[in-house]
Design a protein around this motif. Structure first.
Motif, mmCIF file in Angstrom:
data_model
loop_
_atom_site.group_PDB
_atom_site.id
_atom_site.type_symbol
_atom_site.label_atom_id
_atom_site.label_comp_id
_atom_site.label_asym_id
_atom_site.label_seq_id
_atom_site.Cartn_x
_atom_site.Cartn_y
_atom_site.Cartn_z
ATOM 1 N N ASP A 1 0.633 -1.084 0.048
ATOM 2 C CA ASP A 1 0.227 0.011 -0.199
ATOM 3 C C ASP A 1 0.976 1.169 -0.063
ATOM 4 O O ASP A 1 1.578 1.387 1.006
ATOM 5 C CB ASP A 1 -0.877 0.108 1.180
ATOM 6 C CG ASP A 1 -1.774 -1.204 1.371
ATOM 7 O OD1 ASP A 1 -1.490 -2.323 1.017
ATOM 8 O OD2 ASP A 1 -2.969 -0.895 1.385
ATOM 9 N N ARG B 1 -10.250 -2.902 -8.841
ATOM 10 C CA ARG B 1 -10.912 -2.562 -7.465
ATOM 11 C C ARG B 1 -11.326 -3.851 -6.871
ATOM 12 O O ARG B 1 -11.406 -5.100 -7.897
ATOM 13 C CB ARG B 1 -11.981 -1.706 -7.237
ATOM 14 C CG ARG B 1 -13.135 -1.666 -8.457
ATOM 15 C CD ARG B 1 -14.062 -2.721 -8.313
ATOM 16 N NE ARG B 1 -15.284 -2.767 -9.286
ATOM 17 C CZ ARG B 1 -15.945 -3.862 -9.659
ATOM 18 N NH1 ARG B 1 -15.720 -5.163 -8.952
ATOM 19 N NH2 ARG B 1 -16.885 -3.664 -10.330
ATOM 20 N N ASN C 1 -0.377 -1.587 -4.791
ATOM 21 C CA ASN C 1 -1.733 -1.198 -4.176
ATOM 22 C C ASN C 1 -1.679 0.203 -4.076
ATOM 23 O O ASN C 1 -0.844 0.826 -3.251
ATOM 24 C CB ASN C 1 -2.023 -2.244 -3.037
ATOM 25 C CG ASN C 1 -3.277 -1.825 -2.384
ATOM 26 O OD1 ASN C 1 -3.839 -0.593 -1.975
ATOM 27 N ND2 ASN C 1 -4.144 -2.710 -2.454
ATOM 28 N N ILE D 1 -10.813 2.357 -1.884
ATOM 29 C CA ILE D 1 -10.799 3.085 -2.998
ATOM 30 C C ILE D 1 -12.035 4.013 -3.300
ATOM 31 O O ILE D 1 -12.016 4.681 -4.382
ATOM 32 C CB ILE D 1 -10.998 1.797 -4.065
ATOM 33 C CG1 ILE D 1 -10.446 2.460 -5.595
ATOM 34 C CG2 ILE D 1 -12.175 0.963 -4.047
ATOM 35 C CD1 ILE D 1 -8.963 3.016 -5.930
ATOM 36 N N GLU E 1 -4.591 2.145 -2.895
ATOM 37 C CA GLU E 1 -5.765 2.613 -2.100
ATOM 38 C C GLU E 1 -5.549 3.755 -0.963
ATOM 39 O O GLU E 1 -6.480 4.354 -0.615
ATOM 40 C CB GLU E 1 -6.661 1.525 -1.697
ATOM 41 C CG GLU E 1 -6.004 0.799 -0.513
ATOM 42 C CD GLU E 1 -7.236 0.441 0.423
ATOM 43 O OE1 GLU E 1 -8.194 0.410 0.069
ATOM 44 O OE2 GLU E 1 -6.786 0.224 1.646
ATOM 45 N N SER F 1 -6.330 -2.343 -5.562
ATOM 46 C CA SER F 1 -6.719 -1.129 -4.487
ATOM 47 C C SER F 1 -7.359 -2.236 -3.281
ATOM 48 O O SER F 1 -7.134 -3.261 -2.934
ATOM 49 C CB SER F 1 -7.984 -0.276 -5.154
ATOM 50 O OG SER F 1 -8.752 -1.073 -5.507
#
Length: 262
Positions: free
Chosen positions: A8, A87, A37, A69, A39, A65
């Protein structure tokens, strides 16, 4: 096929570090593909359309994500048209965007990327196990390399999905907790697995956020204003090699960039 999956990306520090390092990493690690990732890339929660475009332009091939998101609604039309952002596939039918995509590496080798969301300690979603069954039947059999980003809280749920998909996906990589795990492995039928890729963000933090408000939330139980932390940044993720013909993972390991100032 050498692939780097980045955990992330958290806020501006994470975005700046990724943008600064990706070109060098693609060369030094001899990467064929970079997935991340995204998000949490906008102010620590969510992904704006500007930041999504910037991340794709700086060298990320596909963005996955998770449950955050949906914060920036200006992203929704872009999600409907862009083949390089996905997503969770197991959110309710009719949600913007796509739950999986196929990206052609070097305009040649197809790689399927499937995004799923866990249900344990998470916002409501359909069964990720049954959703994976459905999507895997939809993917063209000629696509041998299939990567799954399982955005989930519970270690047990992530490991069970990994075992469940052993031999049917090339690799299952967990995201969401922002804490990199040390359990990279290859299951008996050739599927690579790691519980969590970690994060790309400030290390002197609570999951990328300034510690004080997060601690106060735990102590008082009251809502707080989150803020992305400052200080040194580290990129964390998973480095793997996948056989192009069989789709089996040949090697997988936790990867870190080392501390950077951005």
């Amino acid at each position: 096929m050498r692939i780097l999956f980045l955990g992330d990306i958290v806020g501006r520090p994470g975005r700046k570090a990724v943008a600064a390092k990706l070109g060098e990493l693609r060369r030094s690690l001899e990467l064929d593909m970079i997935i991340a990732n995204g998000e949490n890339a906008s102010q620590g929660i969510g992904l704006s359309i500007k930041n999504a475009r910037d991340l794709l332009d700086c060298g990320i091939d596909v963005l996955t994500s998770g449950n955050h998101i949906w914060k920036y609604q200006n992203l929704y039309p872009f999600m409907n048209t862009c083949e390089r952002i996905v997503r969770p596939a197991n959110v309710p039918q009719g949600a913007p965007g796509k739950g999986w995509t196929v990206f052609r590496v070097h305009d040649e080798v197809p790689v399927a990327i499937l995004n799923l969301q866990g249900r344990t300690f998470m916002s409501p979603a359909d069964c990720p196990f049954k959703c994976a069954d459905r999507v895997l039947k939809e993917i063209d059999p000629e696509v041998k390399i299939i990567l799954v980003d399982f955005h989930a809280e519970a270690t047990s749920e992530k490991q069970c999905l990994g075992r469940y998909l052993d031999g049917r996906a090339s690799v299952i990589i967990g995201t969401h907790t922002h804490v990199q795990t040390n359990d990279a492995k290859i299951f008996d039928s050739g599927t690579g697995f790691m519980t969590d890729a970690g994060m790309c963000g400030p290390t002197e933090s609570c999951l990328g956020l300034t510690p004080k408000p997060v601690i106060k939330r735990f102590v008082t139980g009251l809502p707080q204003q989150w803020k992305v932390a400052g200080g040194p940044v580290e990129l964390q993720g998973v480095l793997l090699e996948v056989d192009r013909e069989s789709g089996r993972t040949l090697s997988i390991e936790a990867w870190k960039s080392g501390l950077m100032t951005v």
